[in-house]
Design a protein around this motif. Structure first.
Motif, short mmCIF file in Angstrom:
data_model
loop_
_atom_site.label_atom_id
_atom_site.label_comp_id
_atom_site.label_asym_id
_atom_site.label_seq_id
_atom_site.Cartn_x
_atom_site.Cartn_y
_atom_site.Cartn_z
N LEU A 215 16.24 9.19 -1.21
CA LEU A 215 15.15 10.15 -0.98
C LEU A 215 13.79 9.46 -1.04
CD1 LEU A 215 16.47 13.14 -3.14
CD2 LEU A 215 16.53 12.91 -0.65
N PHE A 216 13.66 8.52 -1.95
CA PHE A 216 12.43 7.74 -2.08
C PHE A 216 12.12 6.99 -0.79
CE2 PHE A 216 10.20 3.89 -3.65
CZ PHE A 216 9.15 4.49 -4.32
N LEU A 217 13.16 6.37 -0.21
CA LEU A 217 12.97 5.62 1.03
C LEU A 217 12.64 6.52 2.21
CD1 LEU A 217 15.78 2.90 0.76
CD2 LEU A 217 13.32 2.60 0.46
N VAL A 218 13.17 7.74 2.20
CA VAL A 218 12.84 8.69 3.28
C VAL A 218 11.33 8.92 3.32
CG1 VAL A 218 13.00 11.11 3.99
CG2 VAL A 218 15.07 9.84 3.40
N GLY A 219 10.72 9.12 2.14
CA GLY A 219 9.28 9.32 2.09
C GLY A 219 8.52 8.13 2.62
N PHE A 220 8.95 6.92 2.26
CA PHE A 220 8.28 5.71 2.75
C PHE A 220 8.46 5.55 4.25
CE2 PHE A 220 7.87 3.68 -1.56
CZ PHE A 220 6.52 3.40 -1.43
N MET A 221 9.68 5.78 4.73
CA MET A 221 9.94 5.60 6.17
C MET A 221 9.11 6.55 7.02
SD MET A 221 11.83 3.04 6.29
CE MET A 221 12.10 2.18 4.76
N PHE A 222 8.85 7.74 6.48
CA PHE A 222 7.96 8.65 7.20
C PHE A 222 6.56 8.07 7.29
CE2 PHE A 222 4.68 11.90 7.18
CZ PHE A 222 5.05 12.69 8.26
N LYS A 223 6.05 7.55 6.20
CA LYS A 223 4.68 7.05 6.17
C LYS A 223 4.48 5.84 7.08
CE LYS A 223 3.10 10.19 3.51
NZ LYS A 223 2.18 11.22 4.08
N VAL A 224 5.51 5.01 7.24
CA VAL A 224 5.36 3.83 8.10
C VAL A 224 5.80 4.12 9.53
CG1 VAL A 224 5.66 2.28 6.15
CG2 VAL A 224 7.66 2.87 7.54
N GLY A 225 6.29 5.35 9.79
CA GLY A 225 6.67 5.73 11.15
C GLY A 225 7.95 5.10 11.63
N ALA A 226 8.92 4.90 10.74
CA ALA A 226 10.19 4.30 11.13
C ALA A 226 11.13 5.37 11.69
CB ALA A 226 10.84 3.61 9.93
N VAL A 227 11.98 4.98 12.63
CA VAL A 227 12.97 5.89 13.21
C VAL A 227 14.05 6.16 12.17
CG1 VAL A 227 14.69 6.10 15.06
CG2 VAL A 227 12.49 4.99 15.53
N ALA A 249 -3.25 3.62 11.79
CA ALA A 249 -2.19 2.72 12.23
C ALA A 249 -2.17 1.41 11.45
CB ALA A 249 -2.35 2.41 13.72
N THR A 250 -3.29 1.04 10.85
CA THR A 250 -3.36 -0.27 10.18
C THR A 250 -3.43 -0.12 8.66
OG1 THR A 250 -5.77 -0.26 10.52
CG2 THR A 250 -4.42 -1.41 12.15
N ALA A 251 -4.50 0.48 8.17
CA ALA A 251 -4.71 0.54 6.72
C ALA A 251 -3.63 1.34 6.01
CB ALA A 251 -6.09 1.13 6.42
N SER A 252 -3.30 2.54 6.54
CA SER A 252 -2.30 3.36 5.85
C SER A 252 -0.92 2.73 5.92
CB SER A 252 -2.26 4.77 6.45
OG SER A 252 -1.80 4.75 7.79
N LYS A 253 -0.60 2.11 7.05
CA LYS A 253 0.71 1.46 7.17
C LYS A 253 0.79 0.24 6.27
CE LYS A 253 2.88 1.96 10.89
NZ LYS A 253 3.43 2.01 12.27
N ALA A 254 -0.30 -0.51 6.17
CA ALA A 254 -0.31 -1.68 5.27
C ALA A 254 -0.11 -1.24 3.82
CB ALA A 254 -1.62 -2.44 5.43
N ALA A 255 -0.77 -0.14 3.42
CA ALA A 255 -0.64 0.34 2.05
C ALA A 255 0.78 0.80 1.75
CB ALA A 255 -1.63 1.48 1.81
N ALA A 256 1.37 1.56 2.68
CA ALA A 256 2.73 2.07 2.46
C ALA A 256 3.74 0.94 2.41
CB ALA A 256 3.09 3.07 3.56
N PHE A 257 3.62 -0.01 3.32
CA PHE A 257 4.54 -1.15 3.32
C PHE A 257 4.35 -2.00 2.07
CE2 PHE A 257 5.79 -1.05 7.94
CZ PHE A 257 7.16 -1.12 7.69
N ALA A 258 3.10 -2.17 1.65
CA ALA A 258 2.84 -2.97 0.45
C ALA A 258 3.51 -2.34 -0.77
CB ALA A 258 1.34 -3.09 0.22
N ALA A 259 3.41 -1.03 -0.91
CA ALA A 259 4.07 -0.34 -2.03
C ALA A 259 5.57 -0.51 -1.96
CB ALA A 259 3.69 1.14 -2.03
N LEU A 260 6.13 -0.39 -0.75
CA LEU A 260 7.57 -0.57 -0.59
C LEU A 260 7.99 -1.99 -0.96
CD1 LEU A 260 10.32 0.45 0.32
CD2 LEU A 260 9.69 -0.10 2.68
N ILE A 261 7.19 -2.97 -0.54
CA ILE A 261 7.49 -4.37 -0.88
C ILE A 261 7.49 -4.57 -2.39
CG2 ILE A 261 6.59 -6.73 -0.75
CD1 ILE A 261 5.56 -5.97 2.10
N LEU A 262 6.51 -4.01 -3.08
CA LEU A 262 6.42 -4.17 -4.52
C LEU A 262 7.58 -3.48 -5.23
CD1 LEU A 262 2.57 -3.68 -5.06
CD2 LEU A 262 3.86 -5.82 -5.11
N VAL A 263 8.01 -2.31 -4.73
CA VAL A 263 9.16 -1.62 -5.32
C VAL A 263 10.42 -2.45 -5.16
CG1 VAL A 263 10.66 0.39 -5.13
CG2 VAL A 263 8.20 0.69 -5.06
#
Length: 491
Positions: A215-227, A249-263
């Motif tokens: 469920l956690f990853l679903v939230g992240f995948m939505f924020k980064v626009g993944a299929v 497209a840049t700042a919000s995606k960078a933030a979401a991916f950065a959080a996912l990377i840290l997790v």
């Protein structure tokens, strides 16, 4: 968490979270200023200076060891500051592009810049988080501001539709995200990333933990626009004002991916058991994202929609690196986020200068801009750099960025996934280079009559952003120190 020791560490906390606090403070000042002097002309430039100050501050902290602040709720220095630099550069470029653009369409509202500052502070909080609660607070601070910014042109039904769609789907995804956090906490009894592995090793609720992770990853995948969580992306990107689209497209995606990377780096990826499960799940999502994003981008006649589907495909490239789950992969993903920000701030900035339909470029086609490269060489040349870099041509930054995300996947045994990414990059050359074909090779006589009669002035602030992004893409791939710096964060 011992509250009695708060005053002992208050200076370290204030310096560690200085950028977040500073941008929030300036955002409040801008908001109050706009109340007493509505749409004051200096507001955009004050906002830009505030972001520039925060950017300079974070640059000085990049080479410092990574530490924590506010009872280890956020990280500071090292990789956290590098991520903040990416977010702040994207915000600065977007503000400089927004100032003349919004003035030109008669929407130079002061509250827009306050919202951008609040969104940026939320993005930094999200991208430097060390705790699930911090992730949620940063995510919601960012998202609420972006929902409003999407529909800022209130007289345009397309913008309002995009904002409503973004809000409803975003709220739905947040529910998955929050419920996932609750289940992870219930299984491990900790909210801190670094404590997940220890909590997992002693819990009897491992199935509950993995349901929470899903469920956690679903939230992240939505924020980064993944299929398959990408449905909102093309409509929102098309409906929002173009420089603000670049910001999302840049700042919000960078933030979401950065959080996912840290997790993944500190928590889920450090687990001794179950690693193959999350890797397989992300691999499937990465495969679908890369393939579907590129195929749908191929069919688009509108440049904003094409770039929207392109951003989906690039999210897939980052996910390919994360599948590997190695230190080299995490470093490559962070490095790619920097390259991606430069490419897309430039591309959205260039296309924002060529709008003529009075609908924020929502209805104009690519072919309507035939021959525009000769009419506006600065836009044509910089757009060529951005398109070649997005394709992955050497020696531009896009080539080295893709090398940084594909190589770790090969080294980790996911060669098949890296080959799909490489094939998709080659395939993407068709729709990226089609932009250059229209700009430089189609006769200007085939352009829309409005385009033929328009001068398309280039404001100085916009030209600075385009040239800066182009120069950095030309040079950053040839500077190995940047790539080596990201790798040092994860060793």
């Amino acid at each position: 968490m011992e509250i009695s020791g708060a005053f002992d560490s208050i200076w370290l906390d204030l310096t560690g979270g200085a950028s977040i606090l500073w941008l929030s403070l300036v955002g409040i000042i801008v908001l109050v200023w706009d109340i007493f002097r509505n749409n004051a002309p200096p507001i955009p430039w004050v906002s830009a200076i505030a972001v520039l100050i925060a950017l300079a501050y974070e640059l000085t902290k990049v080479i410092e060891p990574t530490s924590t602040a506010f009872f280890s709720l956020i990280q500071t220095g090292g990789v956290a500051s590098f991520i903040s630099v990416i977010i702040l550069f994207s915000a600065l470029g977007s503000i400089l592009l927004c100032a003349p653009y919004l003035k030109g369409i008669g929407r130079s509202y002061g509250e827009i810049y306050a919202l951008m500052l609040f969104a940026t502070s939320g993005m930094i909080l999200l991208g430097t988080a060390n705790n699930m609660v911090t992730v949620f607070v940063g995510l919601e601070t960012m998202s609420i501001a972006l929902y409003i910014l999407t529909g800022v042109v209130r007289s345009d039904e397309g913008a309002l539709e995009s904002a409503l769609k973004y809000f409803l789907l975003g709220a739905f995804a947040t529910g998955f995200f929050l419920y996932g956090i609750a289940l992870i906490y219930g299984a491990t009894e900790t909210m801190y990333f670094s404590g997940l592995a220890a909590g997992y090793s002693v819990t009897d609720l491992r199935p509950l933990f993995w349901v929470g992770v899903a469920l956690f990853l679903v939230g992240f995948m939505f924020k980064v626009g993944a299929v398959p969580f990408h449905m909102w992306t093309p409509d929102v990107y098309q409906g929002a004002p173009t420089p603000l689209t670049g910001f999302m497209a840049t700042a919000s995606k960078a933030a979401a991916f950065a959080a996912l990377i840290l997790v993944l780096y500190h928590g889920i990826g450090a687990l001794e058991l179950g690693g193959a499960d999350w890797q397989l799940a992300i691999a499937i999502i990465a495969l679908l994202t890369v393939v579907i994003g590129n195929i749908l981008a191929l069919t688009q006649d509108n440049v904003k929609r094409m770039l929207a589907y392109s951003s989906i495909a690039h999210a897939g490239y980052v996910l390919i690196a994360l599948v590997a789950g190695t230190n080299e992969a995490y470093a490559g993903a962070v490095y790619y986020l920097l390259i991606y920000a430069l490419m897309n701030i430039g591309a959205f900035g260039a296309i924002s200068l060529l709008e003529w339909d009075g609908k924020e470029g929502r209805s104009q086609t690519l072919d309507s801009l035939s021959g525009i490269g000769f009419k506006r060489p600065l836009i044509g040349i910089t757009m060529a750099i951005f398109m070649f870099s997005l394709t992955g041509f050497p020696p531009l930054g896009g080539f080295f960025g893709k090398l940084a995300v594909f190589a770790p996947a090969v080294n980790a045994g996911f060669t098949w996934l890296a080959l799909v990414g490489i094939a998709a990059s080659v395939f993407s050359g068709y729709y990226y280079l089609r932009v250059l074909y229209v700009f430089w090779m189609k006769p200007a006589s085939e352009a829309d009559p409005i385009v033929q009669s328009s001068s398309f002035p280039i404001p100085r602030s916009s030209s600075i952003v385009l040239v800066t992004c182009a120069i950095l893409l030309l040079g950053i791939g040839l500077i190995p120190g940047v790539r080596d710096l990201t790798l040092s964060f994860f060793i």
